[in-house]
Design a protein around this motif. Structure first.
Motif, PDB file in Angstrom:
ATOM      1  N   LYS A  91     -13.061  12.084  -5.128  1.00 59.37           N
ATOM      2  CA  LYS A  91     -13.176  12.573  -6.503  1.00 59.37           C
ATOM      3  C   LYS A  91     -12.072  13.535  -6.933  1.00 59.37           C
ATOM      4  N   ASP A  92     -11.454  14.203  -5.971  1.00 56.95           N
ATOM      5  CA  ASP A  92     -10.522  15.274  -6.344  1.00 56.95           C
ATOM      6  C   ASP A  92      -9.068  14.876  -6.131  1.00 56.95           C
ATOM      7  N   ASP A  93      -8.778  13.592  -6.296  1.00 54.13           N
ATOM      8  CA  ASP A  93      -7.397  13.144  -6.112  1.00 54.13           C
ATOM      9  C   ASP A  93      -7.048  12.164  -7.230  1.00 54.13           C
ATOM     10  N   LYS A  94      -6.051  12.487  -7.996  1.00 54.17           N
ATOM     11  CA  LYS A  94      -5.686  11.656  -9.145  1.00 54.17           C
ATOM     12  C   LYS A  94      -5.168  10.283  -8.743  1.00 54.17           C
ATOM     13  N   ASN A  95      -4.784  10.136  -7.465  1.00 56.39           N
ATOM     14  CA  ASN A  95      -4.239   8.860  -7.004  1.00 56.39           C
ATOM     15  C   ASN A  95      -5.276   7.949  -6.345  1.00 56.39           C
ATOM     16  N   SER A  96      -6.537   8.374  -6.318  1.00 53.46           N
ATOM     17  CA  SER A  96      -7.533   7.571  -5.618  1.00 53.46           C
ATOM     18  C   SER A  96      -7.712   6.196  -6.276  1.00 53.46           C
ATOM     19  N   ARG A  97      -7.664   6.136  -7.592  1.00 53.08           N
ATOM     20  CA  ARG A  97      -7.799   4.852  -8.283  1.00 53.08           C
ATOM     21  C   ARG A  97      -6.603   3.951  -8.004  1.00 53.08           C
ATOM     22  N   ARG A  98      -5.411   4.532  -8.018  1.00 53.19           N
ATOM     23  CA  ARG A  98      -4.204   3.750  -7.703  1.00 53.19           C
ATOM     24  C   ARG A  98      -4.277   3.191  -6.280  1.00 53.19           C
ATOM     25  N   ALA A  99      -4.745   4.011  -5.350  1.00 53.48           N
ATOM     26  CA  ALA A  99      -4.859   3.584  -3.959  1.00 53.48           C
ATOM     27  C   ALA A  99      -5.819   2.409  -3.828  1.00 53.48           C
ATOM     28  N   TRP A 100      -6.960   2.494  -4.514  1.00 54.47           N
ATOM     29  CA  TRP A 100      -7.943   1.418  -4.453  1.00 54.47           C
ATOM     30  C   TRP A 100      -7.406   0.144  -5.105  1.00 54.47           C
ATOM     31  N   LYS A 101      -6.727   0.276  -6.225  1.00 47.25           N
ATOM     32  CA  LYS A 101      -6.168  -0.887  -6.908  1.00 47.25           C
ATOM     33  C   LYS A 101      -5.197  -1.648  -6.001  1.00 47.25           C
ATOM     34  N   ALA A 102      -4.467  -0.912  -5.169  1.00 54.88           N
ATOM     35  CA  ALA A 102      -3.525  -1.556  -4.253  1.00 54.88           C
ATOM     36  C   ALA A 102      -4.257  -2.465  -3.279  1.00 54.88           C
ATOM     37  N   TYR A 103      -5.372  -1.987  -2.715  1.00 56.05           N
ATOM     38  CA  TYR A 103      -6.123  -2.839  -1.778  1.00 56.05           C
ATOM     39  C   TYR A 103      -6.875  -3.954  -2.503  1.00 56.05           C
ATOM     40  N   GLU A 104      -7.314  -3.707  -3.719  1.00 53.55           N
ATOM     41  CA  GLU A 104      -7.915  -4.793  -4.501  1.00 53.55           C
ATOM     42  C   GLU A 104      -6.930  -5.940  -4.669  1.00 53.55           C
ATOM     43  N   ALA A 105      -5.688  -5.611  -4.948  1.00 52.07           N
ATOM     44  CA  ALA A 105      -4.679  -6.633  -5.150  1.00 52.07           C
ATOM     45  C   ALA A 105      -4.416  -7.420  -3.870  1.00 52.07           C
ATOM     46  N   VAL A 106      -4.397  -6.722  -2.738  1.00 53.23           N
ATOM     47  CA  VAL A 106      -4.189  -7.396  -1.451  1.00 53.23           C
ATOM     48  C   VAL A 106      -5.353  -8.346  -1.156  1.00 53.23           C
ATOM     49  N   ALA A 107      -6.564  -7.880  -1.339  1.00 53.89           N
ATOM     50  CA  ALA A 107      -7.733  -8.702  -1.073  1.00 53.89           C
ATOM     51  C   ALA A 107      -7.784  -9.918  -1.982  1.00 53.89           C
TER      52      ALA A 107
ATOM     53  N   ILE B  55       0.844  -1.194   0.000  1.00 56.67           N
ATOM     54  CA  ILE B  55       0.000   0.000   0.000  1.00 56.67           C
ATOM     55  C   ILE B  55       0.880   1.245   0.000  1.00 56.67           C
ATOM     56  N   PRO B  56       0.781   2.061  -1.033  1.00 57.40           N
ATOM     57  CA  PRO B  56       1.627   3.260  -1.096  1.00 57.40           C
ATOM     58  C   PRO B  56       1.160   4.341  -0.126  1.00 57.40           C
ATOM     59  N   ARG B  57       2.078   5.191   0.248  1.00 57.98           N
ATOM     60  CA  ARG B  57       1.731   6.347   1.080  1.00 57.98           C
ATOM     61  C   ARG B  57       1.126   7.413   0.167  1.00 57.98           C
ATOM     62  N   LEU B  58      -0.189   7.628   0.318  1.00 54.65           N
ATOM     63  CA  LEU B  58      -0.910   8.561  -0.537  1.00 54.65           C
ATOM     64  C   LEU B  58      -1.878   9.395   0.281  1.00 54.65           C
ATOM     65  N   ALA B  59      -1.974  10.678  -0.050  1.00 59.08           N
ATOM     66  CA  ALA B  59      -2.912  11.564   0.648  1.00 59.08           C
ATOM     67  C   ALA B  59      -4.359  11.159   0.390  1.00 59.08           C
ATOM     68  N   ALA B  60      -4.611  10.402  -0.665  1.00 59.98           N
ATOM     69  CA  ALA B  60      -5.980   9.989  -0.988  1.00 59.98           C
ATOM     70  C   ALA B  60      -6.620   9.229   0.165  1.00 59.98           C
ATOM     71  N   PHE B  61      -5.844   8.479   0.926  1.00 58.64           N
ATOM     72  CA  PHE B  61      -6.407   7.728   2.051  1.00 58.64           C
ATOM     73  C   PHE B  61      -6.895   8.668   3.155  1.00 58.64           C
ATOM     74  N   GLU B  62      -6.144   9.719   3.417  1.00 56.51           N
ATOM     75  CA  GLU B  62      -6.565  10.695   4.430  1.00 56.51           C
ATOM     76  C   GLU B  62      -7.836  11.406   3.984  1.00 56.51           C
ATOM     77  N   LYS B  63      -7.924  11.712   2.702  1.00 59.55           N
ATOM     78  CA  LYS B  63      -9.128  12.357   2.177  1.00 59.55           C
ATOM     79  C   LYS B  63     -10.329  11.425   2.293  1.00 59.55           C
ATOM     80  N   ALA B  64     -10.115  10.149   2.020  1.00 58.30           N
ATOM     81  CA  ALA B  64     -11.203   9.167   2.122  1.00 58.30           C
ATOM     82  C   ALA B  64     -11.723   9.086   3.547  1.00 58.30           C
ATOM     83  N   ALA B  65     -10.820   9.083   4.517  1.00 52.47           N
ATOM     84  CA  ALA B  65     -11.228   9.034   5.925  1.00 52.47           C
ATOM     85  C   ALA B  65     -12.013  10.289   6.297  1.00 52.47           C
ATOM     86  N   ALA B  66     -11.565  11.433   5.817  1.00 54.56           N
ATOM     87  CA  ALA B  66     -12.247  12.696   6.132  1.00 54.56           C
ATOM     88  C   ALA B  66     -13.636  12.759   5.515  1.00 54.56           C
ATOM     89  N   GLU B  67     -13.811  12.144   4.347  1.00 55.14           N
ATOM     90  CA  GLU B  67     -15.094  12.185   3.644  1.00 55.14           C
ATOM     91  C   GLU B  67     -16.015  11.021   3.998  1.00 55.14           C
TER      92      GLU B  67
END
Length: 202
Positions: free
Chosen positions: A180-196, A160-172
């Protein structure tokens, strides 16, 4: 499937991991997240925004016995540094244990403690998940992976990469793909999809 996210140290992405594993598993079958963390991080996450951002219910341990029969998958977020008895219960009652680890020296101390406890219990149903991995050219993640591999400790191939998108997800109050406003949100989700998917594949 019962998956417990466990660590002897807080601040390693335990609740973030539990939420995103539950999000993935819920796409396959009804999934329940049990919030056993003393500060109720997952519960607070689920209540932000309009309180409808997570696609699965989040409950406390007290409700588990009554609710469990209605779900195919149960993801358990545990207390940071749980008591020995709670640690043993989690280890015995789970099909898989996910041990988040941040590649930093202080966090690695907590990982060492967690792995020592699992060794004492002769538990082999765990895998270490590298979280908050900094981007290259920093090498902490690769160094920790190498160290664990050399010690024959099972490690997820995905990390799981260190990305600000996770902090935004927690806040929202949403899974990271809902940011919606983070270009890395899809990359962040793909990382957890791969783990699962690794968990499903055994």
């Amino acid at each position: 499937m019962i998956v417990t996210v466990l660590s002897a140290k807080g601040g390693v992405g335990k609740s973030t991991t539990a939420i995103h594993l539950a999000t993935f598993f819920h796409t396959r079958a009804p999934t329940l997240l049990v919030d056993g963390d003393g500060i109720r991080s997952a519960t607070k996450w689920s209540q932000r925004g309009d309180g409808k951002g997570l696609p699965f219910p989040v409950i406390g341990y007290a409700e588990l016995a009554r609710a469990a029969r209605n779900y195919t998958h149960i993801i358990i977020d545990t207390e940071g540094n749980p008591a020995d008895e709670d640690f043993r219960d989690a280890a015995k009652g789970s099909d898989a244990l996910v041990i988040p680890a941040v590649p930093e020296s202080v966090a690695t101390d907590g990982l060492t403690h967690t792995l020592a406890k699992l060794h004492e219990m002769s538990n082999d149903r765990y895998r270490v998940l590298l979280t908050m991995v900094p981007p290259r050219p920093r090498t902490e993640g690769a160094q920790l992976r190498q160290m664990l591999t050399e010690q024959d400790i099972p490690v997820f191939k995905s990390e799981i990469p260190r990305l600000a998108a996770f902090e935004k997800a927690a806040a929202e109050g949403v899974p990271v793909y809902g940011v919606k406003d983070d270009k890395n949100s899809r990359r962040a989700w793909k990382a957890y999809e791969a783990v699962a998917q690794e968990l499903l594949d055994g």
